[in-house]
Design a protein around this motif. Structure first.
Motif, PDB file in Angstrom:
ATOM      1  N   VAL A 183       1.256  -1.024   0.074  1.00 51.41           N
ATOM      2  CA  VAL A 183      -0.206  -0.204  -0.137  1.00 51.41           C
ATOM      3  C   VAL A 183       0.287   0.799  -0.146  1.00 51.41           C
ATOM      4  O   VAL A 183       2.057   1.233   0.436  1.00 51.41           O
ATOM      5  CB  VAL A 183      -1.425   0.190   1.079  1.00 51.41           C
ATOM      6  CG1 VAL A 183      -2.052   1.238   0.841  1.00 51.41           C
ATOM      7  CG2 VAL A 183      -1.584  -1.204   0.599  1.00 51.41           C
ATOM      8  N   GLY A 184       0.490   2.390  -0.626  1.00 54.71           N
ATOM      9  CA  GLY A 184       1.562   3.174  -1.119  1.00 54.71           C
ATOM     10  C   GLY A 184       0.704   4.420  -0.297  1.00 54.71           C
ATOM     11  O   GLY A 184       0.787   5.410  -0.220  1.00 54.71           O
ATOM     12  N   VAL A 185       1.903   4.132   1.315  1.00 61.96           N
ATOM     13  CA  VAL A 185       0.980   5.159   2.850  1.00 61.96           C
ATOM     14  C   VAL A 185       1.904   6.159   2.304  1.00 61.96           C
ATOM     15  O   VAL A 185       1.632   6.748   2.227  1.00 61.96           O
ATOM     16  CB  VAL A 185       1.828   3.694   3.899  1.00 61.96           C
ATOM     17  CG1 VAL A 185       0.926   5.287   5.010  1.00 61.96           C
ATOM     18  CG2 VAL A 185       0.367   2.814   4.027  1.00 61.96           C
ATOM     19  N   GLU A 186       3.636   6.733   2.124  1.00 62.20           N
ATOM     20  CA  GLU A 186       4.452   7.182   2.288  1.00 62.20           C
ATOM     21  C   GLU A 186       4.209   7.926   3.520  1.00 62.20           C
ATOM     22  O   GLU A 186       5.959   7.647   3.640  1.00 62.20           O
ATOM     23  CB  GLU A 186       3.743   8.207   1.025  1.00 62.20           C
ATOM     24  CG  GLU A 186       3.102   8.030  -0.465  1.00 62.20           C
ATOM     25  CD  GLU A 186       4.555   6.796  -1.120  1.00 62.20           C
ATOM     26  OE1 GLU A 186       5.002   5.799  -0.325  1.00 62.20           O
ATOM     27  OE2 GLU A 186       3.430   6.143  -2.230  1.00 62.20           O
ATOM     28  N   SER A 187       3.465   8.596   3.887  1.00 59.21           N
ATOM     29  CA  SER A 187       3.378   9.189   5.016  1.00 59.21           C
ATOM     30  C   SER A 187       2.364   8.991   6.091  1.00 59.21           C
ATOM     31  O   SER A 187       1.171   9.237   5.740  1.00 59.21           O
ATOM     32  CB  SER A 187       4.007  10.401   4.896  1.00 59.21           C
ATOM     33  OG  SER A 187       4.097  11.572   5.996  1.00 59.21           O
ATOM     34  N   TYR A 188       2.402   8.768   7.374  1.00 56.74           N
ATOM     35  CA  TYR A 188       1.122   8.881   8.210  1.00 56.74           C
ATOM     36  C   TYR A 188       0.800   9.881   8.791  1.00 56.74           C
ATOM     37  O   TYR A 188       0.611  10.159   9.576  1.00 56.74           O
ATOM     38  CB  TYR A 188       1.073   7.425   8.852  1.00 56.74           C
ATOM     39  CG  TYR A 188       0.134   7.022   9.855  1.00 56.74           C
ATOM     40  CD1 TYR A 188      -1.283   5.939   9.200  1.00 56.74           C
ATOM     41  CD2 TYR A 188      -0.249   7.888  10.702  1.00 56.74           C
ATOM     42  CE1 TYR A 188      -2.067   6.093   9.539  1.00 56.74           C
ATOM     43  CE2 TYR A 188      -1.848   6.820  11.615  1.00 56.74           C
ATOM     44  CZ  TYR A 188      -2.243   5.631  10.665  1.00 56.74           C
ATOM     45  OH  TYR A 188      -3.294   5.796  11.339  1.00 56.74           O
ATOM     46  N   ASN A 189       0.587  10.707   7.735  1.00 58.88           N
ATOM     47  CA  ASN A 189       0.091  11.892   8.283  1.00 58.88           C
ATOM     48  C   ASN A 189      -0.636  13.142   7.284  1.00 58.88           C
ATOM     49  O   ASN A 189      -0.217  12.993   5.654  1.00 58.88           O
ATOM     50  CB  ASN A 189       1.352  12.720   7.840  1.00 58.88           C
ATOM     51  CG  ASN A 189       1.965  12.468   9.522  1.00 58.88           C
ATOM     52  OD1 ASN A 189       2.024  12.773  10.745  1.00 58.88           O
ATOM     53  ND2 ASN A 189       3.519  11.949   8.678  1.00 58.88           N
ATOM     54  N   ASP A 190      -1.935  12.969   7.257  1.00 61.02           N
ATOM     55  CA  ASP A 190      -3.351  14.016   6.286  1.00 61.02           C
ATOM     56  C   ASP A 190      -2.811  15.216   5.464  1.00 61.02           C
ATOM     57  O   ASP A 190      -3.024  15.445   4.554  1.00 61.02           O
ATOM     58  CB  ASP A 190      -4.218  13.955   6.696  1.00 61.02           C
ATOM     59  CG  ASP A 190      -4.846  13.025   7.601  1.00 61.02           C
ATOM     60  OD1 ASP A 190      -5.449  11.697   6.980  1.00 61.02           O
ATOM     61  OD2 ASP A 190      -5.685  13.419   8.078  1.00 61.02           O
ATOM     62  N   GLU A 191      -1.531  15.918   6.185  1.00 66.93           N
ATOM     63  CA  GLU A 191      -1.011  17.264   5.728  1.00 66.93           C
ATOM     64  C   GLU A 191      -0.176  17.034   4.643  1.00 66.93           C
ATOM     65  O   GLU A 191      -0.651  17.433   2.863  1.00 66.93           O
ATOM     66  CB  GLU A 191      -0.810  18.590   7.085  1.00 66.93           C
ATOM     67  CG  GLU A 191      -1.732  18.736   7.895  1.00 66.93           C
ATOM     68  CD  GLU A 191      -1.744  17.306   8.862  1.00 66.93           C
ATOM     69  OE1 GLU A 191      -1.248  16.853   8.828  1.00 66.93           O
ATOM     70  OE2 GLU A 191      -2.800  17.842   9.968  1.00 66.93           O
ATOM     71  N   ILE A 192       0.541  15.890   4.762  1.00 70.46           N
ATOM     72  CA  ILE A 192       1.061  15.967   3.501  1.00 70.46           C
ATOM     73  C   ILE A 192       0.776  14.899   2.678  1.00 70.46           C
ATOM     74  O   ILE A 192       1.158  14.847   1.912  1.00 70.46           O
ATOM     75  CB  ILE A 192       2.961  14.649   4.360  1.00 70.46           C
ATOM     76  CG1 ILE A 192       3.315  15.689   5.528  1.00 70.46           C
ATOM     77  CG2 ILE A 192       3.708  14.245   3.691  1.00 70.46           C
ATOM     78  CD1 ILE A 192       4.815  14.699   6.360  1.00 70.46           C
TER      79      ILE A 192
END
Length: 378
Positions: A252-261
């Protein structure tokens, strides 16, 4: 004429990993059903595609793994040039002036301008035109017979999303059924238990249900086959009935667990949709593999800790952790001032366009995440 396909051994061109990175990759490849070829991370796709064309045109050819610059006993040599191996290929062409080198790749070909025995092509099809051969779309792994690996198969190309760091074309195209059949046939030469589906966002193309037919075909000649690894996005996962597909693991392309990013990078996901996707994956009895990118512009110590907490708090098979590689065709490339070829290197945390502090934060986050994943996977 003697034709040879060349590939540099991974140990020759890859950066020397530190102890933690080596231990982490060793843990991944020691997992059940995981097999890595001895000489490279994965089978070179370009070699399989060119070999198929040469076979169809009845052109005898060989394959050679290089560990050092040496004399070649051939007339024509083919290779795929990257920033990581271009110096070695230049030295090789300089030493073997009697050999004609045909290279493909994504570099500035001015680098080889002083050598009159080096020629570049944009595709396998262009390579065939150069020699008057008929182009055939396909793949052959006969040069790698018996190789233990996780082979790839492609059902579609393209992706409808427009993430700012990505260079994948936005139009999704299904592969012709005959090409899928050719890929299946080629697998008979290999030793594997898993197949990696190379579609950039699995499920966007309607032919993803072909997995069931492919599984039946592969089972006829490989009784060890366990299923497929696919990659997709969090928002695509709930739209698919995974209970009806022979999928072993989902990247899964999570990349960053941050909504803003995620919003800034135009990722089609949020923390909420990621959490939902993970529940769907695990409820279906499928392994979860998050893909993480280190070095996105707005990442801070705080945001990295949020991503780390997701990794440590989730039931994962492992995580793929990469450093941001900003390619010229990516939208993000227009927002930064690239000054070094290492800015395209997904194995390097230090980027020329970052401040010294940002590079230190990215490097520390990468090292911390790798160390924590080692402890989690043991």
């Amino acid at each position: 004429m003697k034709f040879t396909l060349l590939q540099w051994h991974t140990s020759t061109i890859s950066p020397v990993l530190d102890g933690a990175e080596t231990r982490y990759y060793d843990l991944i490849w020691s997992q059940e059903y995981y097999h890595k070829p001895d000489a490279f991370w994965e089978l070179p796709k370009w070699a399989g595609e060119l070999s198929y064309c040469l076979d169809k045109n009845r052109v005898y050819h060989t394959f050679r793994v290089l560990r050092k610059v040496e004399s070649l006993k051939c007339d024509i040599a083919f290779g795929s040039v990257l920033d990581s191996n271009k110096m070695l290929y230049k030295q090789l062409a300089t030493v073997n002036k009697n050999v004609k080198f045909i290279f493909g790749g994504y570099i500035d070909w001015e680098y080889f301008s002083e050598l009159d025995n080096v020629y570049s092509v944009d595709s396998i099809e262009d390579c065939c035109k150069m020699f008057g051969w008929e182009y055939h779309k396909g793949v052959s792994w006969t040069l790698f017979k018996g190789e233990k690996c996780i082979p790839r198969i492609t059902l579609s190309d393209g992706c409808r999303h427009r993430c700012k760091f990505c260079t994948i074309p936005n139009k999704v195209n299904a592969m012709p059924e005959y090409y899928i059949d050719v890929q299946i046939e080629a697998l008979k030469d290999l030793d594997f238990e898993l197949i990696y589906v190379d579609d950039k966002t699995f499920g966007q193309c309607s032919n993803y249900t072909e997995l069931n037919r492919i599984k039946r075909e592969v089972d006829r000649f490989n009784d060890k086959f366990k299923g497929f690894i696919v990659q997709t996005t969090a928002t695509t996962i709930p739209k698919i009935d995974w209970d009806k597909l022979p999928v072993y693991a989902i990247e899964v392309g999570v990349e960053s667990y941050n909504d803003e990013i995620l919003k800034e990078m135009r990722k089609p996901a949020s923390v909420r949709t990621i959490d939902k996707a993970v529940r769907v994956i695990l409820d279906a009895g499928i392994k979860y593999i998050p893909n993480i990118i280190i070095g996105l512009p707005s990442e801070t110590r705080h945001t990295y800790l949020s991503t780390l907490n997701h990794l440590l708090g989730s039931d994962i098979l492992h995580a793929n952790v990469y450093s941001l590689a900003v390619y010229d065709d990516a939208e993000l490339s227009g927002e930064i001032d690239k000054k070094s070829e290492h800015d395209d290197d997904e194995m390097t945390q230090f980027k020329s366009y970052n401040t010294e502090l940002k590079n230190k934060i990215d490097k520390a986050a990468y090292e911390l995440i790798i160390e924590c994943l080692i402890k989690k996977l043991k």
